[in-house]
Design an enzyme around this catalytic site. Structure first.
Site, PDB file in Angstrom:
ATOM      1  N   ARG A   1     -14.979   3.151  11.965  1.00 39.07           N
ATOM      2  CA  ARG A   1     -14.073   4.086  12.645  1.00 39.07           C
ATOM      3  C   ARG A   1     -14.187   5.474  12.039  1.00 39.07           C
ATOM      4  NH1 ARG A   1      -8.328   3.117  10.664  1.00 39.07           N
ATOM      5  NH2 ARG A   1      -9.321   4.214   8.920  1.00 39.07           N
TER       6      ARG A   1
ATOM      7  N   CYS B   1       0.833  -1.213   0.000  1.00 34.82           N
ATOM      8  CA  CYS B   1       0.000   0.000   0.000  1.00 34.82           C
ATOM      9  C   CYS B   1       0.867   1.262   0.000  1.00 34.82           C
ATOM     10  CB  CYS B   1      -0.981  -0.025   1.163  1.00 34.82           C
ATOM     11  SG  CYS B   1      -2.374   1.134   0.934  1.00 34.82           S
TER      12      CYS B   1
ATOM     13  N   HIS C   1      -4.134  -4.682   0.098  1.00 35.87           N
ATOM     14  CA  HIS C   1      -3.908  -5.280   1.414  1.00 35.87           C
ATOM     15  C   HIS C   1      -4.403  -6.726   1.439  1.00 35.87           C
ATOM     16  CE1 HIS C   1      -2.656  -1.759   3.800  1.00 35.87           C
ATOM     17  NE2 HIS C   1      -3.511  -1.049   3.074  1.00 35.87           N
TER      18      HIS C   1
ATOM     19  N   GLU D   1      -3.269  -8.938   3.172  1.00 35.26           N
ATOM     20  CA  GLU D   1      -3.152  -9.424   4.543  1.00 35.26           C
ATOM     21  C   GLU D   1      -4.383  -9.106   5.395  1.00 35.26           C
ATOM     22  OE1 GLU D   1      -1.906  -5.129   4.990  1.00 35.26           O
ATOM     23  OE2 GLU D   1      -1.815  -6.693   3.451  1.00 35.26           O
TER      24      GLU D   1
END
Length: 303
Positions: A249, A142, A235, A237
């Protein structure tokens, strides 16, 4: 084979419950095998979460992996205490004293800043320069990918009008590259970013190869022709719930962020999402470790 980490690292107990093969330093010393030494430069604010995500993927291969977590010396973490960092992380000054088979440089929540405005930019540049001479393959993720492409190849990053968030399908642009061996013709990668790179900038550089591109997300996987650097703008992961946690959030902070695409069932935030990129993630990290790290590094390379 296992990943070798400190027994009291919080990720250890989480991975053991998931039947991920982890090994304490004491047990690893009894094995007559040299583990691959992997350094993780963790720039993400939620250190423990990112550690667990990456270790889960690195631990699912036939190779023994010894992990060194690296912290930036010229940055004060707002989300992780110094006691935790001092216990489980090494400073970059220690990193420079060693050699590693592989390195991972993560993303960071600084995409909207110019590179030279990031307080640890000079330190990170020193790490990236060090990696070119002392690491067989470095995986940039990223913002880390944007940073590496800019520092090594002068590839600019461009701001997006709105955040790119969701799961996007990708197409292979090369045939038979070891990094994508076993991949489907199209495959998903989670994206969560405010910046992008342009395909024409990559194509104009003879030292870079585009491995994968998304019609919606743009260039997603790039490598250097030397195979020493892998750049992934997404991403893989990420956990199943990560994009949802990021969405809530930001929403709870009053920020206007788009609903993650191709993620919530029927775009209903009240329905739990499910992962359909997990197998791709495991295959990607396994291929990187095997073909770009393990097959490239000699047995006596690391002191």
């Amino acid at each position: 084979m296992p990943i070798k980490i400190q027994s009291d690292l919080p990720a250890c107990s989480i991975l053991e419950k998931e039947n991920i093969f982890v090994m304490t330093e004491k047990r690893a010393m009894t094995q007559d095998i040299r583990p691959l030494k992997i350094a993780i430069v963790n720039l993400m604010p939620t250190k423990e979460v990112t550690e667990t995500q990456l270790l889960r993927l690195l631990g699912n291969t036939p190779l023994q992996i010894e992990i060194s977590l690296v912290k930036m010396e010229n940055h004060v973490s707002k989300n992780t205490g110094e006691d935790y960092l001092d216990k489980f992380y090494i400073p970059s000054s220690d990193l420079f004293k060693k050699k590693f088979d592989g390195m991972i440089i993560t993303g960071a929540p600084v995409e909207r800043m110019d590179f030279d405005k990031v307080d640890y930019w000079d330190e990170l540049c020193a790490i990236m320069d060090y990696a070119r001479k002392n690491v067989f393959s470095t995986l940039y993720i990223c913002w880390g990918a944007f940073a590496g492409l800019n520092h090594h190849y002068n590839i600019p990053k461009y701001p997006l009008e709105k955040k790119l968030s969701g799961i996007f399908m990708n197409e292979q642009l090369t045939e038979n590259d070891p990094l994508l061996r076993g991949f489907d013709d199209t495959f998903p990668i989670p994206q969560s970013r405010h910046s992008t790179i342009k395909k024409e900038d990559i194509l104009a550089n003879d030292d870079l190869i585009i491995l994968a591109n998304s019609p919606e997300a743009g260039v997603t996987i790039v490598k250097s022709k030397s195979n020493r650097e892998i750049f992934m703008t997404g991403h893989l992961e990420y956990d199943t719930s990560t994009l949802s946690e990021e969405y809530w959030r930001d929403t709870n902070k009053g920020l206007k962020v788009p609903l993650p695409k191709n993620y919530y069932p029927n775009n209903n935030v009240n329905l739990p999402p499910s992962s359909y990129w997990r197998s791709t993630a495991h295959l990607f990290f396994s291929n990187w470790l095997n073909y770009y790290v393990y097959q490239a590094t000699p047995f006596n390379y690391v002191d």
